[in-house]
Design a protein around this motif. Sequence first.
Motif, PDB file in Angstrom:
ATOM      1  N   LEU A  21       0.931  -1.014  -0.050  1.00 39.68           N
ATOM      2  CA  LEU A  21       0.305   0.130  -0.034  1.00 39.68           C
ATOM      3  C   LEU A  21       0.863   1.149  -0.009  1.00 39.68           C
ATOM      4  CD1 LEU A  21      -2.589  -1.103   2.755  1.00 39.68           C
ATOM      5  CD2 LEU A  21      -2.818  -1.567   0.251  1.00 39.68           C
ATOM      6  N   SER A  31      -0.994   8.213  -1.096  1.00 42.77           N
ATOM      7  CA  SER A  31      -1.316   8.997  -2.120  1.00 42.77           C
ATOM      8  C   SER A  31      -0.844  10.376  -1.789  1.00 42.77           C
ATOM      9  CB  SER A  31      -2.506   8.832  -2.538  1.00 42.77           C
ATOM     10  OG  SER A  31      -3.475   9.374  -1.473  1.00 42.77           O
ATOM     11  N   GLN A  63      -2.988   4.430  -2.551  1.00 33.98           N
ATOM     12  CA  GLN A  63      -4.174   4.510  -1.838  1.00 33.98           C
ATOM     13  C   GLN A  63      -4.697   5.830  -1.947  1.00 33.98           C
ATOM     14  OE1 GLN A  63      -4.132   3.204   2.431  1.00 33.98           O
ATOM     15  NE2 GLN A  63      -2.140   3.080   2.215  1.00 33.98           N
ATOM     16  N   ASN A  64      -5.720   5.930  -2.903  1.00 36.78           N
ATOM     17  CA  ASN A  64      -6.470   6.895  -3.452  1.00 36.78           C
ATOM     18  C   ASN A  64      -8.061   6.417  -3.361  1.00 36.78           C
ATOM     19  OD1 ASN A  64      -6.993   6.263  -6.054  1.00 36.78           O
ATOM     20  ND2 ASN A  64      -4.879   6.996  -6.558  1.00 36.78           N
ATOM     21  N   PRO A  65      -8.801   7.540  -3.216  1.00 40.29           N
ATOM     22  CA  PRO A  65     -10.341   7.019  -3.412  1.00 40.29           C
ATOM     23  C   PRO A  65     -10.651   6.239  -4.856  1.00 40.29           C
ATOM     24  CG  PRO A  65     -10.253   9.265  -3.072  1.00 40.29           C
ATOM     25  CD  PRO A  65      -9.000   8.883  -3.231  1.00 40.29           C
ATOM     26  N   GLN A 102      -8.726   4.059  -6.418  1.00 45.28           N
ATOM     27  CA  GLN A 102      -8.156   2.610  -6.237  1.00 45.28           C
ATOM     28  C   GLN A 102      -8.722   1.817  -5.281  1.00 45.28           C
ATOM     29  OE1 GLN A 102      -4.024   2.343  -6.677  1.00 45.28           O
ATOM     30  NE2 GLN A 102      -4.034   2.771  -8.919  1.00 45.28           N
ATOM     31  N   LYS A 103      -9.252   2.630  -4.039  1.00 46.74           N
ATOM     32  CA  LYS A 103      -9.662   1.753  -3.086  1.00 46.74           C
ATOM     33  C   LYS A 103     -10.725   0.788  -3.234  1.00 46.74           C
ATOM     34  CE  LYS A 103      -9.500   4.169   0.848  1.00 46.74           C
ATOM     35  NZ  LYS A 103      -9.663   4.981   1.894  1.00 46.74           N
ATOM     36  N   SER A 138      -8.889  -2.415  -5.061  1.00 50.56           N
ATOM     37  CA  SER A 138      -8.028  -2.942  -4.139  1.00 50.56           C
ATOM     38  C   SER A 138      -8.852  -3.880  -3.167  1.00 50.56           C
ATOM     39  CB  SER A 138      -7.147  -2.074  -3.428  1.00 50.56           C
ATOM     40  OG  SER A 138      -6.508  -1.335  -4.107  1.00 50.56           O
ATOM     41  N   ARG A 139      -9.962  -3.285  -2.720  1.00 55.18           N
ATOM     42  CA  ARG A 139     -10.778  -4.047  -1.911  1.00 55.18           C
ATOM     43  C   ARG A 139     -11.340  -5.233  -2.582  1.00 55.18           C
ATOM     44  NH1 ARG A 139     -13.249   0.882   1.493  1.00 55.18           N
ATOM     45  NH2 ARG A 139     -11.867   0.967   3.103  1.00 55.18           N
TER      46      ARG A 139
END
Length: 153
Positions: free
Chosen positions: A8, A11, A126-128, A130-131, A134-135
């Motif tokens: 992770l 960002s 980690q940015n909105p 890609q979140k 990734s989850r």
Amino acid sequence: MTRVTFYLLNSNPDNNGQNEQQFACRLIDKAWRGGLPMHIHTADESSCQSMDQLLWSWREDSFLPHGIISPIQGNTPESVLLARESPITLGFDHPAVASKRLLINLSPEVPPFFKDFARVCEVVVQNPDQKAVSRAKFRAYRQAGIEPEVHNM
């Protein structure tokens, strides 16, 4: 069983502007210097070409030797031989050569062939945007019976 690791990346500006591909190059360099054969899986032809250029020019004093294995390269005997002999392969579909030990996935989806590899690395900024992606990947690995490791960089 395949071992999966999520890296992770923050960002924020404190990460020296490091993006997913630059961090992947650090992982690739470390694994290559350790003698670990690998395949880098990208989302599409454009990101494959971008990663190809970055691997050739990543460091001023060296490059990361690699071969592209995908429809853009073709399946000529020469390209298959090049890919087979390259310690690092790059592509955006199922690799046509025997599996490597490490898969670095730069695609927004979990590739269906990930179990062909001993280890999978997922690089996440980690940015909105890609979140959610990734989850979803994290859940997919769990549904496959794998508990991914997470490293905050």
